[in-house]
Design an enzyme around this catalytic site. Structure first.
Site, mmCIF file in Angstrom:
data_model
loop_
_atom_site.group_PDB
_atom_site.id
_atom_site.type_symbol
_atom_site.label_atom_id
_atom_site.label_comp_id
_atom_site.label_asym_id
_atom_site.label_seq_id
_atom_site.Cartn_x
_atom_site.Cartn_y
_atom_site.Cartn_z
ATOM 1 N N GLY A 18 5.187 10.046 4.158
ATOM 2 C CA GLY A 18 4.344 9.171 4.953
ATOM 3 C C GLY A 18 5.086 8.234 5.888
ATOM 4 N N ASP A 61 12.911 2.937 -8.594
ATOM 5 C CA ASP A 61 11.585 2.359 -8.863
ATOM 6 C C ASP A 61 11.626 0.908 -8.391
ATOM 7 O OD1 ASP A 61 9.359 1.086 -9.895
ATOM 8 O OD2 ASP A 61 9.450 2.120 -11.825
ATOM 9 N N TYR A 154 -5.499 -3.713 -4.727
ATOM 10 C CA TYR A 154 -4.745 -3.341 -3.519
ATOM 11 C C TYR A 154 -4.825 -4.472 -2.487
ATOM 12 C CZ TYR A 154 -2.986 -0.467 0.322
ATOM 13 O OH TYR A 154 -2.250 0.022 1.374
ATOM 14 N N LYS A 158 -1.751 -6.793 -1.139
ATOM 15 C CA LYS A 158 -1.341 -6.764 0.271
ATOM 16 C C LYS A 158 -1.568 -8.120 0.947
ATOM 17 C CE LYS A 158 0.105 -2.483 0.493
ATOM 18 N NZ LYS A 158 1.516 -2.181 0.726
ATOM 19 N N THR A 191 -1.630 9.826 6.157
ATOM 20 C CA THR A 191 -0.496 10.102 5.273
ATOM 21 C C THR A 191 -1.056 10.526 3.918
ATOM 22 O OG1 THR A 191 -0.382 7.898 4.329
ATOM 23 C CG2 THR A 191 0.822 8.238 6.384
HETATM 24 N N1 LIG Z 1 -1.485 5.279 4.871
HETATM 25 C C1 LIG Z 1 -2.224 4.241 5.209
HETATM 26 O O1 LIG Z 1 -3.322 4.379 5.743
HETATM 27 C C2 LIG Z 1 -1.743 2.844 4.960
HETATM 28 C C3 LIG Z 1 -2.486 1.785 5.475
HETATM 29 C C4 LIG Z 1 -2.077 0.492 5.268
HETATM 30 C C5 LIG Z 1 -0.909 0.248 4.548
HETATM 31 N N2 LIG Z 1 -0.205 1.296 4.038
HETATM 32 C C6 LIG Z 1 0.990 0.974 3.272
HETATM 33 O O2 LIG Z 1 2.102 1.631 3.833
HETATM 34 C C7 LIG Z 1 3.038 1.985 2.814
HETATM 35 C C8 LIG Z 1 3.349 3.469 2.885
HETATM 36 O O3 LIG Z 1 2.144 4.179 2.682
HETATM 37 P P1 LIG Z 1 2.024 5.749 2.961
HETATM 38 O O4 LIG Z 1 0.729 5.952 3.592
HETATM 39 O O5 LIG Z 1 3.253 6.253 3.610
HETATM 40 O O6 LIG Z 1 1.892 6.293 1.475
HETATM 41 P P2 LIG Z 1 2.603 7.515 0.740
HETATM 42 O O7 LIG Z 1 1.841 7.684 -0.529
HETATM 43 O O8 LIG Z 1 2.765 8.672 1.647
HETATM 44 O O9 LIG Z 1 4.060 6.915 0.448
HETATM 45 C C9 LIG Z 1 4.274 5.911 -0.506
HETATM 46 C C10 LIG Z 1 5.554 6.226 -1.218
HETATM 47 O O10 LIG Z 1 5.807 5.184 -2.181
HETATM 48 C C11 LIG Z 1 6.389 5.815 -3.305
HETATM 49 N N3 LIG Z 1 6.278 4.967 -4.490
HETATM 50 C C12 LIG Z 1 5.182 4.735 -5.238
HETATM 51 N N4 LIG Z 1 5.502 3.941 -6.280
HETATM 52 C C13 LIG Z 1 6.819 3.671 -6.174
HETATM 53 C C14 LIG Z 1 7.730 2.898 -6.937
HETATM 54 N N5 LIG Z 1 7.347 2.261 -8.060
HETATM 55 N N6 LIG Z 1 9.022 2.811 -6.525
HETATM 56 C C15 LIG Z 1 9.426 3.468 -5.409
HETATM 57 N N7 LIG Z 1 8.613 4.233 -4.658
HETATM 58 C C16 LIG Z 1 7.326 4.320 -5.040
HETATM 59 C C17 LIG Z 1 5.642 7.122 -3.440
HETATM 60 O O11 LIG Z 1 6.353 8.065 -4.234
HETATM 61 C C18 LIG Z 1 5.496 7.546 -1.986
HETATM 62 O O12 LIG Z 1 6.551 8.396 -1.575
HETATM 63 C C19 LIG Z 1 2.412 1.548 1.496
HETATM 64 O O13 LIG Z 1 2.915 0.284 1.135
HETATM 65 C C20 LIG Z 1 0.942 1.450 1.838
HETATM 66 O O14 LIG Z 1 0.258 0.551 0.997
HETATM 67 C C21 LIG Z 1 -0.587 2.585 4.224
#
Ligand SMILES: NC(=O)c1ccc[n+]([C@@H]2O[C@H](COP(=O)([O-])OP(=O)(O)OC[C@H]3O[C@@H](n4cnc5c(N)ncnc54)[C@H](O)[C@@H]3O)[C@@H](O)[C@H]2O)c1
Length: 253
Positions: A18, A61, A154, A158, A191
């Protein structure tokens, strides 16, 4: 490559997929050396393979302080300094409304999204200061700016990241550390996280996510990666404590 991040050393958490993966790719394209971390080893190694010799992967982690110290020590040994931390690891879980969120869901979300970000900020400030300064970039969300019916923990996590970020920024600026700290607030991006969310809800509800964005589409990983590159670069040296909203107009109306 135009070298906007030449000579910068960065850690990107949650880099196995992502937004984290795409941010790491764009950072390397701009000349950075990047350590990608994640709990997902297989996909993390996949990201590292895309980065080539300018990147490597570490299993990590973000809720584990000892693991953070190991990552930062390794980066300092391997690259000699740290300039940029991107706190991108995050989770969103089911059963996350005030009606059904139990302690297990609450703690699991807080451990990663908030505690993980706190640990990263706390442990990275000093090495970044020693490197002459740099940038911490925390992934919050539009759901850190407004509530959500089924995203209680969540949103709480955030929203807390938003003010954690500003507090780090004000402290670091006041102490003349030359360490900046900003949050990014994505709308719904295509993502894995949103695809999982879309599976949990109905197709109609998933389509409704698109309609939340006046610009007429959901976000793309590059929409965030470009903001990460800007905040990591010296183009943003007067930007700290800011909440960078990248949401196709979602929160503007
Ligand atoms: N995708 C969206 O629409 C969106 C919107 C707003 C905010 N976000 C934020 O952006 C960030 C990335 O989101 P994304 O969409 O790429 O999600 P994603 O699920 O593709 O990636 C998140 C990654 O975090 C890793 N992860 C989870 N727990 C973990 C831990 N304890 N230690 C280390 N790694 C860990 C997962 O394995 C994954 O690879 C997140 O913080 C998410 O909350 C995403």
């Amino acid at each position: 490559m135009s070298g906007r991040l030449k000579n910068k050393v960065a850690i990107v958490t949650g880099g196995a997929s992502g937004l984290g993966r795409q941010s790491a790719i764009r950072m390397v394209e701009e000349g950075a050396l990047v350590c990608v971390t994640d709990i997902n080893k297989e996909h993390g190694e996949g990201t590292a393979a895309m980065l080539g010799e300018r990147g490597f992967f570490m299993a990590h982690d973000v809720s584990d302080e000892a693991a953070w110290k190991h990552v930062i020590d390794t980066v300092l040994r391997r690259f000699g300094k740290l300039n940029v931390l991107v706190n991108c690891a995050g989770v969103g879980l089911e059963n996350d409304s005030i009606a059904d969120c139990d302690d297990q869901v609450w703690n699991a979300v807080m451990d990663v999204n908030l505690h993980g970000t706190f640990l990263g900020c706390r442990l990275a400030v000093e090495p970044i200061r020693r490197a002459g300064g740099g940038s911490i970039i925390n992934l919050s969300s539009v759901l850190g700016l407004r509530g959500g019916s089924d995203t209680l923990a969540y949103c709480a996590s955030k929203g807390a990241v938003r003010l954690l970020t500003k507090s780090v920024a004000v402290h670091c600026a006041t102490k003349k550390t030359n360490v900046r700290c900003n949050s990014i607030h994505p709308g719904y991006m295509l993502t894995n996280m949103v695809r999982d969310y879309a599976e949990y809800f109905s197709q109609d509800e998933a389509l409704a996510l698109t309609a939340l964005h006046p610009i007429g589409r959901m976000g793309d990983s590059d929409d965030i990666a470009h903001m990460v590159v800007y905040l990591a670069s010296d183009e943003s040296t007067f930007v700290t404590g800011a909440e960078m909203v990248v949401d196709g107009g979602y929160t503007a109306g």
